[in-house]
Design an enzyme around this catalytic site. Structure first.
Site: not given
Length: 299
Positions: A109, A274
């Protein structure tokens, strides 16, 4: 009071990065160095499972990025303070202070954006580059079009001029940060309640620096990527990308976008969510090990 969780078996140090900004760094294991960079809204602790799996063959260096966790949170009034170029310098200087002039680098990320910038700016230092669930900054803004861009609404909020975004987020900070932990962990089983509270508490304490980090992505970071794209800059080291299939929803080919930046690329999709380093650490540890094996540097 901000809560604290640590990676079992790792030593903790305060190490200076760029401009004297102090980073909180966990270090464990022996061997060639690999640096693991966390994402939003998290801290170094997200790597706890993967770090312990890697430390048998690597010196594993796991910092809190500037502005996050227990690292310093300098004012973001200067756009360059939270540019990924500056944050990449942090990582290079931290590794050097720990005795490593080169290292493998893996980011998730936000940390992946720092890792990419480190790879572009410091190609002789980064042995290999691992990217978890993100696109390059330039490509991120390019693919966010129409109603599908609502999945990245927070990018647009935090890109606004200083003042209003910080006030809006601070007014509902626990709910704001918690919403991402919940939405991006649809099974609701990745974090214990203590771990979720830890991430939320640390993010609540870092509203201004987190917004500054994101604001940089819509300004100075984008400008850096545009410049590199125009000069046809490439990531010279082996690159591995593992990602959810966001392209199916947003209509892009993630592998092709990454290939334009990384000629020596291995791209893989995952069925994990994620927060894959916590949901499926065996998969991510194997991904890092395989990536390290592609590097010509072994010591």
């Amino acid at each position: 009071m901000t809560s604290h969780l640590t990676i079992a078996g790792f030593d903790y140090r305060t190490v200076p990065g760029a401009d004297g900004v102090a980073l909180n760094v966990a270090v464990g294991g022996e061997g060639p160095a690999v640096v693991l960079l966390h994402g939003f809204p998290q801290t170094h602790y997200m790597w706890r499972h993967v770090a312990r799996r890697l430390c048998g063959e690597h010196t594993v260096i796991v910092p809190d990025l500037r502005g996050y966790g227990d690292s310093d949170k300098p004012s973001g009034s200067d756009p360059g303070t939270y540019s990924k170029r500056t944050m990449a310098k942090d990582i290079v200087q931290v590794a050097a202070a720990l005795g490593f002039g080169h290292f493998g680098l893996v980011g998730h990320d936000r940390g992946a954006l720092v890792a990419v910038r480190a790879g572009l700016d410091h190609p002789t230092v980064v042995d290999y580059l691992g990217i978890l669930d993100v696109l390059p900054t330039l490509d991120t803004w390019a693919v966010l079009q129409g109603v599908n861009a609502k999945v990245a609404w927070h990018l647009y909020l935090m890109a606004q001029p200083p003042g209003l975004p910080e006030k809006m987020i601070a007014a509902v900070a626990p709910e704001f940060f918690g919403s991402f932990l919940d939405a991006w962990d649809p099974k609701g089983t990745t974090f214990t309640s203590q771990e979720r509270d830890y991430y939320v508490d640390n993010s609540v304490a870092a509203v201004e620096s987190i917004v500054a980090d994101y604001r940089a992505t819509a300004s100075v970071d984008l400008e850096l990527d545009v410049h590199d794209h125009e000069r046809d800059a490439k990531l010279a080291m082996p690159v591995g990308v593992i990602s959810q299939d966001w392209g199916a929803q947003l209509g892009f080919d993630a592998a092709a976008l990454w290939k334009a930046w990384a000629p020596d690329l291995v791209f893989r999709s995952t069925t994990s969510g994620h927060f894959m380093a916590e949901e499926n650490p065996d998969e991510i540890a194997s991904f890092v090990t395989e990536l390290a094996a592609r590097s010509s540097r072994t010591t």
